[in-house]
Design a protein around this motif. Sequence first.
Motif, PDB file in Angstrom:
ATOM      1  N   LYS A 222      46.008  14.435 -25.367  1.00  0.00           N
ATOM      2  CA  LYS A 222      44.850  15.246 -25.763  1.00  0.00           C
ATOM      3  C   LYS A 222      43.903  15.460 -24.580  1.00  0.00           C
ATOM      4  CE  LYS A 222      41.257  15.519 -29.263  1.00  0.00           C
ATOM      5  NZ  LYS A 222      40.260  14.713 -29.990  1.00  0.00           N
ATOM      6  N   ASP A 223      43.632  14.388 -23.846  1.00  0.00           N
ATOM      7  CA  ASP A 223      42.748  14.500 -22.679  1.00  0.00           C
ATOM      8  C   ASP A 223      43.350  15.415 -21.625  1.00  0.00           C
ATOM      9  OD1 ASP A 223      41.074  12.791 -23.952  1.00  0.00           O
ATOM     10  OD2 ASP A 223      41.403  11.077 -22.633  1.00  0.00           O
ATOM     11  N   LEU A 224      44.664  15.259 -21.419  1.00  0.00           N
ATOM     12  CA  LEU A 224      45.331  16.062 -20.388  1.00  0.00           C
ATOM     13  C   LEU A 224      45.335  17.542 -20.755  1.00  0.00           C
ATOM     14  CD1 LEU A 224      48.331  13.832 -19.251  1.00  0.00           C
ATOM     15  CD2 LEU A 224      46.351  14.542 -17.898  1.00  0.00           C
ATOM     16  N   LYS A 225      45.426  17.838 -22.038  1.00  0.00           N
ATOM     17  CA  LYS A 225      45.419  19.240 -22.463  1.00  0.00           C
ATOM     18  C   LYS A 225      44.179  19.957 -21.941  1.00  0.00           C
ATOM     19  CE  LYS A 225      46.370  21.130 -26.521  1.00  0.00           C
ATOM     20  NZ  LYS A 225      46.663  21.391 -27.954  1.00  0.00           N
ATOM     21  N   VAL A 226      43.035  19.319 -22.092  1.00  0.00           N
ATOM     22  CA  VAL A 226      41.790  19.923 -21.628  1.00  0.00           C
ATOM     23  C   VAL A 226      41.725  19.925 -20.102  1.00  0.00           C
ATOM     24  CG1 VAL A 226      39.281  19.795 -21.693  1.00  0.00           C
ATOM     25  CG2 VAL A 226      40.606  19.184 -23.719  1.00  0.00           C
ATOM     26  N   LEU A 227      42.078  18.795 -19.530  1.00  0.00           N
ATOM     27  CA  LEU A 227      42.004  18.649 -18.069  1.00  0.00           C
ATOM     28  C   LEU A 227      42.901  19.664 -17.356  1.00  0.00           C
ATOM     29  CD1 LEU A 227      41.717  15.267 -16.326  1.00  0.00           C
ATOM     30  CD2 LEU A 227      43.412  16.857 -15.450  1.00  0.00           C
ATOM     31  N   LEU A 228      44.105  19.852 -17.857  1.00  0.00           N
ATOM     32  CA  LEU A 228      45.046  20.778 -17.215  1.00  0.00           C
ATOM     33  C   LEU A 228      44.635  22.229 -17.454  1.00  0.00           C
ATOM     34  CD1 LEU A 228      48.464  19.018 -17.929  1.00  0.00           C
ATOM     35  CD2 LEU A 228      47.065  18.963 -15.853  1.00  0.00           C
ATOM     36  N   ALA A 229      44.066  22.500 -18.612  1.00  0.00           N
ATOM     37  CA  ALA A 229      43.567  23.851 -18.877  1.00  0.00           C
ATOM     38  C   ALA A 229      42.455  24.186 -17.896  1.00  0.00           C
ATOM     39  CB  ALA A 229      43.066  23.951 -20.317  1.00  0.00           C
ATOM     40  N   ARG A 230      41.557  23.230 -17.714  1.00  0.00           N
ATOM     41  CA  ARG A 230      40.452  23.412 -16.782  1.00  0.00           C
ATOM     42  C   ARG A 230      40.959  23.707 -15.372  1.00  0.00           C
ATOM     43  NH1 ARG A 230      37.232  18.201 -17.483  1.00  0.00           N
ATOM     44  NH2 ARG A 230      37.385  17.996 -15.230  1.00  0.00           N
TER      45      ARG A 230
END
Lengths: 126, 126
Positions: free
Chosen positions: B92-100
């Motif tokens: 879940k954290d990576l989803k946002v981080l990678l999108a950013r």
Amino acid sequence: MMIIDIDFNSDEALYLQLRNQIIIGIATSKIRIGEELPSVRQLADAIGINMHTVNKAYTVLKQEGFVKVDRRRGAVVAIDMDKMETMKELRKDLKVLLARSSCKNISREEVHALIDEVYENYGGLD
Amino acid sequence: MMIIDIDFNSDEALYLQLRNQIIIGIATSKIRIGEELPSVRQLADAIGINMHTVNKAYTVLKQEGFVKVDRRRGAVVAIDMDKMETMKELRKDLKVLLARSSCKNISREEVHALIDEVYENYGGLD
DNA sequence: TGACTGTTATACAAATATTATAACACTAAA
DNA sequence: TTTAGTGTTATAATATTTGTATAACAGTCA
């Protein structure tokens, strides 16, 4: 328009959930560069939250360089390429994230694999 | 005892800064498994913050499975190997981080490299 | 006993998050 | 020119979170 689903039971602030989902939307091309976001009032009504909460999300997105505001068209997706700043933030976030995973016996390889998995799931953005 | 440095000007909550630094401390073996953390009163005094703020950090660490509490020895580093749960959170954290990062034109390869860099900086933990 | 654990119970102040109305300046279209 | 739509700003009220401050409690250990 993209689908936003807010979890009212989450401990994450509404405006941050909104911000994150919009960023994911941009990354996955569900919202294109140059495209307009719904107006603060429209989106607030659609979700069932207050106008100011949406406005706060938009303000943060503007400060972070994901949208620009056009008087005529409202909030428009426009990316500021402040790559160095973003890298610095990423490094800080990853420090904690990798420490957490390392403690729980998740190997470096597993993290790399997890990243690839998320990318594939996004449909190969690169 | 490990060095904790708190940034009072940061927008990150004190107890979260504390939590993160302790997790990083465990990951980098500055605190070993089985080792005791300083007592809430000691650490609070050392940093110059309130006992309850430290206590909150310890409570979070306990809930997240990084320490256990021994009546005799206080808070002891002990990892709960709830790998599946952690993986879920990471994703879940990576989803946002990678999108950013993707929005800011940071490539998948650059993210992988950044991760290796953080690992090397930690001194090869795995 | 005495000193030390974490824990719990209040109370309080400050900051943040969310909602609620209302108005403002600007733009676009009727 | 009116009307309806932008984001923005101001003000107010409420709820939650954060951090501090005292104080007490039950358990442990020398």
